[in-house]
Motif scaffolding. Structure first.
Motif, short mmCIF file in Angstrom:
data_model
loop_
_atom_site.label_atom_id
_atom_site.label_comp_id
_atom_site.label_asym_id
_atom_site.label_seq_id
_atom_site.Cartn_x
_atom_site.Cartn_y
_atom_site.Cartn_z
N ARG A 122 75.68 -20.58 -15.73
CA ARG A 122 74.46 -21.13 -16.30
C ARG A 122 73.77 -22.08 -15.34
O ARG A 122 72.58 -22.37 -15.47
CB ARG A 122 74.78 -21.88 -17.60
CG ARG A 122 75.39 -21.00 -18.68
CD ARG A 122 75.77 -21.82 -19.89
NE ARG A 122 76.33 -20.99 -20.96
CZ ARG A 122 76.72 -21.45 -22.13
NH1 ARG A 122 76.64 -22.74 -22.40
NH2 ARG A 122 77.21 -20.64 -23.06
N GLY A 123 74.54 -22.61 -14.39
CA GLY A 123 73.97 -23.56 -13.43
C GLY A 123 73.94 -24.98 -13.94
O GLY A 123 73.15 -25.80 -13.47
N LYS A 124 74.82 -25.31 -14.90
CA LYS A 124 74.87 -26.65 -15.46
C LYS A 124 76.29 -27.20 -15.39
O LYS A 124 77.21 -26.65 -16.00
CB LYS A 124 74.40 -26.64 -16.91
CG LYS A 124 72.94 -26.20 -17.09
CD LYS A 124 72.55 -26.17 -18.56
CE LYS A 124 71.11 -25.72 -18.73
NZ LYS A 124 70.73 -25.65 -20.16
N GLY A 125 76.46 -28.27 -14.65
CA GLY A 125 77.77 -28.91 -14.56
C GLY A 125 78.77 -28.14 -13.71
O GLY A 125 78.40 -27.32 -12.86
N LEU A 126 80.04 -28.43 -13.95
CA LEU A 126 81.12 -27.80 -13.20
C LEU A 126 81.58 -26.55 -13.94
O LEU A 126 82.05 -26.62 -15.08
CB LEU A 126 82.29 -28.77 -13.05
CG LEU A 126 83.44 -28.31 -12.15
CD1 LEU A 126 82.98 -28.15 -10.71
CD2 LEU A 126 84.61 -29.28 -12.23
N GLU A 127 81.41 -25.40 -13.30
CA GLU A 127 81.74 -24.12 -13.93
C GLU A 127 82.78 -23.37 -13.09
O GLU A 127 82.66 -23.28 -11.87
CB GLU A 127 80.48 -23.27 -14.10
CG GLU A 127 79.45 -23.94 -15.01
CD GLU A 127 78.16 -23.16 -15.10
OE1 GLU A 127 77.92 -22.52 -16.15
OE2 GLU A 127 77.38 -23.20 -14.13
N LEU A 128 83.79 -22.86 -13.78
CA LEU A 128 84.87 -22.12 -13.14
C LEU A 128 84.78 -20.65 -13.55
O LEU A 128 84.59 -20.34 -14.72
CB LEU A 128 86.22 -22.70 -13.56
CG LEU A 128 87.49 -21.99 -13.05
CD1 LEU A 128 87.59 -22.04 -11.53
CD2 LEU A 128 88.74 -22.62 -13.69
N VAL A 129 84.89 -19.77 -12.56
CA VAL A 129 84.89 -18.33 -12.82
C VAL A 129 86.23 -17.77 -12.35
O VAL A 129 86.68 -18.08 -11.23
CB VAL A 129 83.75 -17.63 -12.06
CG1 VAL A 129 83.76 -16.13 -12.34
CG2 VAL A 129 82.40 -18.23 -12.45
N ILE A 130 86.89 -16.98 -13.20
CA ILE A 130 88.12 -16.33 -12.78
C ILE A 130 87.97 -14.82 -12.96
O ILE A 130 87.20 -14.35 -13.80
CB ILE A 130 89.35 -16.83 -13.57
CG1 ILE A 130 89.28 -16.41 -15.05
CG2 ILE A 130 89.50 -18.34 -13.43
CD1 ILE A 130 90.57 -16.67 -15.81
N THR A 131 88.69 -14.07 -12.14
CA THR A 131 88.70 -12.61 -12.28
C THR A 131 90.15 -12.15 -12.46
O THR A 131 91.04 -12.56 -11.72
CB THR A 131 88.08 -11.92 -11.05
OG1 THR A 131 88.76 -12.35 -9.85
CG2 THR A 131 86.60 -12.28 -10.93
N LEU A 132 90.34 -11.31 -13.46
CA LEU A 132 91.67 -10.79 -13.78
C LEU A 132 91.67 -9.30 -13.46
O LEU A 132 91.19 -8.48 -14.25
CB LEU A 132 91.98 -11.02 -15.27
CG LEU A 132 91.87 -12.46 -15.76
CD1 LEU A 132 92.10 -12.53 -17.27
CD2 LEU A 132 92.87 -13.35 -15.03
N GLY A 133 92.19 -8.96 -12.30
CA GLY A 133 92.22 -7.57 -11.87
C GLY A 133 93.51 -7.27 -11.16
O GLY A 133 94.59 -7.64 -11.64
N THR A 134 93.43 -6.62 -10.01
CA THR A 134 94.62 -6.38 -9.20
C THR A 134 95.32 -7.69 -8.90
O THR A 134 96.54 -7.80 -8.94
CB THR A 134 94.25 -5.67 -7.89
OG1 THR A 134 93.53 -4.47 -8.19
CG2 THR A 134 95.50 -5.32 -7.10
#
Length: 252
Positions: A122-134
Motif C-alpha cells: 500500500r505504501g504506508k508504514g513498514l510492510e513485509l512481503v513473504i513468498t511461500l514457494g520452493t
C-alpha cells in the motif's frame, strides 16, 4: 520515435524454482497479455535459464524494458546467491547485462520477493512481503520504498538449517500440509516479533495452503498482484515527477 513513459511496455519475468513466468505490462502495471510459463530447466544453469526465457518470450508482443524477479540475493543486477537453483553456477553472474545483450532492451534484476513487494504494498508504514514457494522469500518496504534485502530464509530455525528447509517445498513433501501449517503459525509469530510490521503480505504458490485464520493486518496476494512490481522498477526513472504519484496511485 522515442517511447514516452505512458507508452512503455515492460517484459516482466519471475524466475522460480519450478517455473519461469512472464507477461507484458504497461506503465500502469496492467497486463497486456496472458501470464505464460515454462518449466525451470534442470540443471538451472544461467545458460539454460536464459535459453528458457528466450523460448518463453519468442511470440510475445514488443516491449521496451525488462524486469526480472530472481530467487536469491541480487546486487545491481548481479547474482550473488541462488539457493533453489544451481547455486555455484550463478555466483557473480551479471544476469541484467546478459539478458540485455540477449533480448536487446535495458534490464533490471532484483530478488523475486522484492519485485512482488513493489507490486502489492500500500505504501504506508513498514510492510513485509513473504513468498511461500520452493523456498521462503522476504521483502521489506517502508512507505513504498524497498529497504536493503535480507536473506532471512537462510537463518537457522530450531534444529533445521534454514527457513527454506523448515517451510519450503521440501518440508511440505516430507511433513505434509498439517504439520507445515503448524510451522507457519510459529513463523508468523517470529516475523511479528522481529519486524514489528504494519502489514504483512503473503504470496507464492503455497500461500493458498494456509488453513488457519490470519490477523487483520495480514493478506494473501496472487502472482497477478505481484507482477505489477515489474512496472514499479522503472516508474521512478522513466516517469516525470509530476505524474509519478498519479501512476503509483493507479498501480494500487
Amino acid at each position: 520515435m522515442e517511447t514516452t513513459p505512458d507508452q512503455l511496455k515492460i517484459l516482466s519475468l519471475d524466475i522460480g524454482g519450478s517455473h519461469i513466468k512472464g507477461t507484458i505490462l504497461n506503465a500502469k502495471g496492467e497486463l497486456q497479455k496472458a501470464y505464460e510459463k515454462v518449466p525451470t530447466p534442470v540443471p538451472a544453469s544461467p545458460e539454460n535459464v536464459i535459453a528458457a526465457i528466450k523460448k518463453l518470450v519468442i511470440d510475445f508482443p514488443g516491449f521496451d524494458r525488462i524486469s526480472v524477479g530472481f530467487p536469491g540475493y541480487v546486487k545491481e543486477g548481479v547474482i550473488k546467491t541462488a539457493p533453489n537453483l544451481s547455486n555455484e553456477l550463478w555466483k557473480d553472474f551479471d544476469l541484467a547485462k546478459k539478458l540485455e545483450e540477449e533480448l536487446g532492451h535495458p534490464t533490471k534484476v532484483v530478488n523475486d520477493a522484492d519485485m512482488q513487494g513493489l507490486g502489492v504494498v500500500r505504501g504506508k508504514g513498514l510492510e513485509l512481503v513473504i513468498t511461500l514457494g520452493t523456498g521462503f522469500g522476504t521483502a521489506l518496504l517502508y512507505n513504498g520504498n524497498l529497504l536493503p534485502h535480507l536473506e532471512f530464509s537462510h537463518q537457522p530455525v530450531g534444529k533445521v538449517k534454514s527457513y527454506d528447509k523448515y517451510i519450503g517445498e521440501v518440508a511440505i513433501e516430507k511433513e505434509g500440509y498439517k504439520k507445515w501449517n503448524r510451522r507457519m503459525q510459529k513463523v508468523f509469530e517470529v516475523l511479528k516479533t522481529v519486524f514489528n510490521y504494519d502489514y504483512l503480505y503473503i504470496g507464492g504458490g503455497n500461500s493458498d495452503k494456509l488453513t488457519f485464520k490470519l490477523d487483520k493486518n495480514m493478506k494473501i496476494v496472487s502472482n497477478a498482484d505481484g507482477i505489477k512490481g515489474g512496472t514499479r522498477l522503472w516508474v521512478n526513472d522513466l516517469i516525470p515527477e509530476s505524474t509519478e504519484k498519479a501512476v503509483k496511485a493507479k498501480l494500487k
